[in-house]
Each structure stands twice: as structure tokens, then as C-alpha cells.
Design an enzyme around this catalytic site. Sequence first.
Site, mmCIF file in Angstrom:
data_model
loop_
_atom_site.group_PDB
_atom_site.id
_atom_site.type_symbol
_atom_site.label_atom_id
_atom_site.label_comp_id
_atom_site.label_asym_id
_atom_site.label_seq_id
_atom_site.Cartn_x
_atom_site.Cartn_y
_atom_site.Cartn_z
ATOM 1 C CD1 TRP A 103 -9.018 -1.035 5.147
ATOM 2 C CD2 TRP A 103 -10.656 -2.481 5.638
ATOM 3 N NE1 TRP A 103 -8.430 -2.172 5.651
ATOM 4 C CE2 TRP A 103 -9.409 -3.072 5.964
ATOM 5 C CE3 TRP A 103 -11.833 -3.205 5.869
ATOM 6 C CZ2 TRP A 103 -9.320 -4.361 6.495
ATOM 7 C CZ3 TRP A 103 -11.740 -4.478 6.392
ATOM 8 C CH2 TRP A 103 -10.491 -5.058 6.702
ATOM 9 C CG HIS A 142 -4.942 2.534 1.341
ATOM 10 N ND1 HIS A 142 -3.916 2.843 2.212
ATOM 11 C CD2 HIS A 142 -6.004 2.188 2.133
ATOM 12 C CE1 HIS A 142 -4.346 2.695 3.457
ATOM 13 N NE2 HIS A 142 -5.611 2.299 3.433
ATOM 14 N NE ARG A 226 -2.104 8.152 12.524
ATOM 15 C CZ ARG A 226 -2.274 6.947 11.992
ATOM 16 N NH1 ARG A 226 -3.146 6.785 11.001
ATOM 17 N NH2 ARG A 226 -1.602 5.920 12.429
ATOM 18 C CG ASP A 228 -3.353 5.223 7.719
ATOM 19 O OD1 ASP A 228 -2.927 4.725 8.775
ATOM 20 O OD2 ASP A 228 -3.646 4.555 6.701
ATOM 21 C CD GLU A 252 0.603 4.529 10.429
ATOM 22 O OE1 GLU A 252 0.537 3.438 11.002
ATOM 23 O OE2 GLU A 252 0.068 4.755 9.330
ATOM 24 C CG ASP A 319 -1.810 0.765 13.570
ATOM 25 O OD1 ASP A 319 -2.783 0.045 13.318
ATOM 26 O OD2 ASP A 319 -1.629 1.869 13.020
ATOM 27 N NE ARG A 366 -6.840 -1.658 15.717
ATOM 28 C CZ ARG A 366 -6.708 -1.771 14.410
ATOM 29 N NH1 ARG A 366 -7.690 -2.293 13.674
ATOM 30 N NH2 ARG A 366 -5.604 -1.374 13.807
#
Length: 561
Positions: A103, A142, A226, A228, A252, A319, A366
Amino acid sequence: MRFLTAVWLAAFSSFHLCSAATADDWRLRTIYQVFTDRFAVSNNTEAEPCDPAKGQYCGGSWQGIIDKLDYIQNLGFSAIWISPITQQLPQYTPDYSSYHGYWQQNLFELNPHFGTVSDLQSLSDAVHERGMYLMVDVVVNHFAWDGPENQINYSDFTPFNDPKYYHPYCLIEDYTDANDSVIQDCWLGDDQVTLPDLRTEDDDIIDEFTSWIQGLVANYSVDGLRIDSALNVDPGFFDKFVPSSGVFATGELMDGLTSVACGYERAIGSILNYPTYFPLIRAFESPTGSIGQLVDQINGIKMTCQDPTTLGSFSENHDVPRFASTTDDMSLAKNVLAYTLLTDGIPIVYQGQEQHLSGNGTPYNREALWTTSYNTSATLYTFTQTLNQIRTQAIFSSTNYTTYNNYVIYQDLHTLAMRKGYNGSQIITVLSNLGVFGSNYTLSLSATETGYTAGMDVTELLGCTNTTVDNSNTLEVRMGQGLPKVFYPTELLAGSGMCGTIKTVPTTSGFITPGGSPPSSPSSPIPSRTPLGKATSTATPTWFHMFASTLAVFILQYWLA
């Protein structure tokens, strides 16, 4: 001998001249996925209780990773993948906090929860001093906002601080019924935490990210990326972004469709192999799992993807549910790990898989690793060590092992046998989904299937038993308790220290050496923003660090033996 190892590593890592790590280099590696907030706190910090269900920051840091690199390297891994490093949405939200790193709100500042500029530089230094690689997770799809779309203050975002940089608001509600336009242009998230979707098809967005990634790679000596949410990014974005980074990248795509995944593999160069992940888990979660569906997928990937040997092979990540959440059967867990590390591609193991953690999906998968006390005697910890050593020995002793396409040589309702490697140096892996209560049986594999010929001595490496291929060119595989079996020519174990052989320091003679990026001394956290963001430095690699990096990998094998 450990002192000698340390001396060699220190001597070679002092040469900070290297070449950017390519796909050829990364094939030689195995990756340990570090979920930064939950891996380790620093040695001078007391670990707090961490309830993953609360979705809060738990204190894991870059310094914590440094302090526990022995734990990772002793497992046999030669690269780490860490969580995104950028500054995040600061609030605790109805959807929890941004402890995961996905985020972001500012590309040009670091996440202070994970540490400082100096801490990240030190992590890069520490990783490269061990001859390991550093992969960083990046988000290009994003940004994030605490609240609904109509309340977003775009001026809080850096550098994309205007609505013009984002697609008009629409949520992706059903992937199964969504076309490419919806997936690429609509928004992830929900109305609690909205994730404004960047116009990754626009030149100004591409140019900004290109400049940013060049600086990040140069400033922190990053060896790989990597990416996302790659499925949600315009594929044309990667045409400039990936080459400009100068390093290997994998994307991903949580999509089981081979055609979709392989399309992005051609755009990026590599993807995480989700199309195989789904049937892999179904095949081994119980004795009723379908081996046939997994075999079909293995063959489908080979026919559709450009290069299956560069895909990320995994069976857990942050995930998806832990494998142990579907079954606590240790034999089944071993089979899944054996497939992950010995099939085609670049193996990736998610932190805690080696401790048989069992979180059932996000956020429960997690867990804080410190709750395991970093148990190096755990069953799957030592099993993973062995698998890494097998793969390293195959690479060291064989020609082009990593680019040989693994293929299925036998299957039935409960058994899968695979071959990887050219004649004389091939690994034969036999897997079972019968579980720990599986019956004993003997599987006869012919020379046509294995490539092993009469009189050839082979060693089953997980049990360290020797056998000779009989006069009919048949390898008799004695299966039991649902355990996997891994066979390798006995003569190629010389010097490995495996299965009672005498240890000798390995040589890199005739071996294709991997690349690596040297530690550097950036003057800013991530390149400070000039117009559209410019890198503050450029990487300057040489063959010598490549040599040192490879030497470290094979000395590690000797050390672990």
C-alpha cells in the site's frame, strides 16, 4: 574449514565490480522469500507477541534479516526476496495496516517500520558479502488510500499526485468474468482501502517508473525484481521497465490459465508459476488428489511458455494458504517441497514453510517466524537443506542442468516420476501422494524412462541408499510411507560430502558463473525526485564479482555437507 570459507568469501566480496544478474544467473539460485515484518526483529530488540489476525506491524526489520542470514544460508538458499521497501499508507485501517508493503504512497521514501537508508544498504552489503542475491518486491500497478474513492487526496501521493495519472474508478469484482480491459484498468482493493490504478500504458508513467527503478537497483545493488500484481498492469509497460532495470524480473499473476500467464512471461521474462501451483497442491493434499491434472499442467507449461526454466517454482507464499493448513501429513509436505526444488524453474520457499507453519490464507499465513525459535532441527528445515544440496550438486557436477526441461517419465493414480538432466548426470525424482500411511510397493523404471543403464550405480539421496541398475536396465524404486525418492549417479557425488562421501572444496572450473550486483553507497534512500525522478547513480558490474558469487554458492555446499 569454516574459517577458510569465511576468508575466501571476504576476499572475493571485496571486489565490487560485477555484472547485472540475468535469467541465466538466477536459474542457478534458490530463493528464500522473506516477509520482512514477520521474519526477524534485530538482535537488540525484544520480539513482541504477533497475532497475524490483527494485521498490525510486528517489528520485523532489515536489521533483523541481517542478524538471521545464517538461518537462511544454512538452509542452502543463495538469494532472498524481501517485501516492498517504499513508504506506505500510515494509518491502521478497517483492512488492517500496511505491514505487507503493498500500500505505497511515496516511491522516493523508505518504509520507516523496516529501517533506515543505512539499514537497507547494510542488508544489501551483508547479502552480497555471502555471495547471495537480493530480490526486491516492487509495486507498479497502484497506490493506496485509507477511505473511499471520492475522498482521495491525490496530493498525498508521490510522484503521481494528480487524478490524471489514474484510471477512472471501477472495482474488479469478479476475475472469472472480467476481460483484459477490466483487469488492467479497474481498481484493486475495496471501499475501505482503495487502490488507485495507475495508467501504466501512458508514457509519463512508464518514464517515471523507469527512472525510479534504475535508481533503486543502482542505489541498493538489487539483483532481481518481483513485480506485484503484474496481471493488472498494461503488458506494454514491461517492454521498457524491465530492460531499464538492468536485472532479472519475475511477475506475479494469480491466474491459473496457462495462456494468460505465459503471455505475461513473454512480456516480463519470467512469472511465478501459478498455473502449476494450483494442480500441484490439489495433487498432493490427499491420496485422492489428481496426479494426472498436474502432469497435464507440466506439459502445458512446456508447450506454451517461452522458457519454463526461468519461472518461479513455489508451493507457498504470503497470498495463499499454507500447505500444512490443508493437511498435517509430513510425507505429503516433503513431496511438495521436493517437487518445488527439483522441477524446472527457480525454486522459491516462503519463510516458515521449512517450519511447517499452517496459516490458512491471508492474514493467518503471515505468522511471525520468531515464534518457531528458528528451529534448525525441524524436520522440514533439514529436509530443505538436503534438497538444496542436491540441486547445487547437480548444477555443479552436470552440464546445463538448469536449462534441461524436466519431464514426466511415469505416472499412476498416486505416483509421479520425473527426470531432469542429461544422460549420465540426470536426477530421477519419484513422488507419492499416499501420505505417511501409504503402503510399501516397488516401482520398476526402465532405461527408456530413466536413462540409467545396466550396472550403473545410483544413490537415493534422501535415504542415502545405494543401488545398481539391474541387467534388464531397470531401476527398482522401493516406495513406502508416502515418502519421495531422489536418485543420482553415485560417481557424481564425489567430493560433495553427501551420503558419506568425503568432502572437498568444490571448484568452479568449467561452470557458468552467476552475476551479481555489488554493494554501493547511495546518497539518498531511493533516488530523490528530480523532474519525473532520476537515478542518482548507475551500477558498474564486472566478471569478478560474478566469479566470487558462484564460488560462494559452492563453498556453501561444502560447508553444509
